[in-house]
Design an enzyme around this catalytic site. Sequence first.
Site, PDB file in Angstrom:
ATOM      1  N   ARG A  58     -20.874  -5.127   7.441  1.00  0.00           N
ATOM      2  CA  ARG A  58     -20.729  -3.954   6.570  1.00  0.00           C
ATOM      3  C   ARG A  58     -21.613  -2.780   6.986  1.00  0.00           C
ATOM      4  O   ARG A  58     -21.157  -1.642   7.054  1.00  0.00           O
ATOM      5  CB  ARG A  58     -21.064  -4.304   5.120  1.00  0.00           C
ATOM      6  CG  ARG A  58     -19.943  -4.960   4.380  1.00  0.00           C
ATOM      7  CD  ARG A  58     -20.504  -5.881   3.327  1.00  0.00           C
ATOM      8  NE  ARG A  58     -21.115  -7.033   3.979  1.00  0.00           N
ATOM      9  CZ  ARG A  58     -20.446  -8.131   4.299  1.00  0.00           C
ATOM     10  NH1 ARG A  58     -19.205  -8.256   3.956  1.00  0.00           N
ATOM     11  NH2 ARG A  58     -21.037  -9.124   4.934  1.00  0.00           N
ATOM     12  N   LYS A 117     -34.957  -7.611  28.378  1.00  0.00           N
ATOM     13  CA  LYS A 117     -35.684  -7.583  29.662  1.00  0.00           C
ATOM     14  C   LYS A 117     -37.152  -7.245  29.452  1.00  0.00           C
ATOM     15  O   LYS A 117     -37.912  -7.160  30.404  1.00  0.00           O
ATOM     16  CB  LYS A 117     -35.077  -6.521  30.585  1.00  0.00           C
ATOM     17  CG  LYS A 117     -33.605  -6.694  30.879  1.00  0.00           C
ATOM     18  CD  LYS A 117     -33.173  -5.564  31.825  1.00  0.00           C
ATOM     19  CE  LYS A 117     -31.681  -5.392  31.860  1.00  0.00           C
ATOM     20  NZ  LYS A 117     -31.287  -4.143  32.526  1.00  0.00           N
ATOM     21  N   HIS A 138     -34.304  -2.506   3.541  1.00  0.00           N
ATOM     22  CA  HIS A 138     -32.906  -2.163   3.837  1.00  0.00           C
ATOM     23  C   HIS A 138     -32.532  -0.971   2.954  1.00  0.00           C
ATOM     24  O   HIS A 138     -31.761  -1.097   1.997  1.00  0.00           O
ATOM     25  CB  HIS A 138     -32.029  -3.383   3.551  1.00  0.00           C
ATOM     26  CG  HIS A 138     -30.640  -3.315   4.104  1.00  0.00           C
ATOM     27  ND1 HIS A 138     -30.062  -2.144   4.582  1.00  0.00           N
ATOM     28  CD2 HIS A 138     -29.688  -4.276   4.236  1.00  0.00           C
ATOM     29  CE1 HIS A 138     -28.834  -2.414   4.982  1.00  0.00           C
ATOM     30  NE2 HIS A 138     -28.582  -3.692   4.788  1.00  0.00           N
TER      31      HIS A 138
HETATM   32  C1  NCD Z   1     -27.455  -7.817   3.637  1.00  0.00           C
HETATM   33  C2  NCD Z   1     -28.447  -7.812   4.773  1.00  0.00           C
HETATM   34  O1  NCD Z   1     -28.062  -7.739   5.936  1.00  0.00           O
HETATM   35  O2  NCD Z   1     -29.620  -7.896   4.450  1.00  0.00           O
HETATM   36  N1  NCD Z   1     -26.143  -7.527   4.000  1.00  0.00           N
HETATM   37  C3  NCD Z   1     -25.754  -6.232   4.160  1.00  0.00           C
HETATM   38  O3  NCD Z   1     -26.431  -5.418   4.733  1.00  0.00           O
HETATM   39  N2  NCD Z   1     -24.587  -5.884   3.602  1.00  0.00           N
HETATM   40  C4  NCD Z   1     -27.540  -9.024   2.793  1.00  0.00           C
HETATM   41  C5  NCD Z   1     -27.467 -10.363   3.445  1.00  0.00           C
HETATM   42  O4  NCD Z   1     -27.260 -10.516   4.640  1.00  0.00           O
HETATM   43  O5  NCD Z   1     -27.602 -11.335   2.681  1.00  0.00           O
END
Ligand code: NCD
Length: 299
Positions: free
Chosen positions: A53, A82, A131
């Site tokens: 996503r 590398k 994130h």
């Molecule tokens: C999440 C991630 O990568 O942290 N997914 C995402 O970005 N849609 C959540 C997950 O992987 O559980």
Amino acid sequence: MQNLLSTSELTKELVMELMESADSYYDLANCKGSSNELEGKILAALFYEPSTRTRLSTETAMLRLGGRVITAVGEEYSSLRKGESLKDTAKVISNYADVVAIRHKQAGSAKEFAEGASVPVINCGDGPADHPTQALLEAYQLYRTFGKLDGLTIAYIGDLKNSRTSNALLKLLSNFGGKAKLLSPPSLKLVEESKYEGIEYQECETIEEALSGVDAIYSSRVRVEYFDDQSEYERLKAYFVLTRELLETNCPDAALLHALPRIDEIPEEVDDWKGAKYFEALAGGVAVRMALLKKLLCS
Ligand code: NCD
């Protein structure tokens, strides 16, 4: 705004500005239209950790704004393997692209990359740490559902120790007050450092307790990548399962969010429940990333 490296950069004003800007892009994202606002600009999407996503929606956001995309996927196919440093990779890629989206397994990697970059950098997940664009996506879905972000009561359920997504949403919403009800297996509780000031916390013992009286639920998978012991993962992965019956009984009017991928924590039978918002949130995810790209490249 120069970069988006950490959710802590997302002040209340900035979040609201991005929500309003995302509103102006939502129809375009949802109806798969296009504009030429970022024509001539190039996004480098560097995804050194698995992604479906985040990579594809960031790329889609750039393409719908008329920009173009170059992509590198998998550390094993890059010069990092590398021995090249993230900073040197950043110096190189700044010659090709106008903006960079990066995901890497190391906490702090986006910041390290930005130290070498001369173009804006977006943190699309730095290991277990943060994130920020996922937090924006969830915030935008909450904003669309409730018309506000202030004062919401949200149940955070699942692997709260390793979940960068729950952590990031908590951090973003700490600007807006409200309450967090926490429920996880005993070994996967939210760490104290992720309890941000500005939110009231309640540790819960049962699913029923966690679900009662909430506006929304944020479910997270148990993150297999942080388990050395596979049998422990197997034991915990379906520890708390949000069945349709539990949701309808305990929080019939709540919204259910999940960053995806879901594994066992939300059964498929929940997908057509009226509160299930995790697939609906995806179009908003494109809109909010369009808003972010526009802000980084044009202001
Ligand atoms: C999440 C991630 O990568 O942290 N997914 C995402 O970005 N849609 C959540 C997950 O992987 O559980």
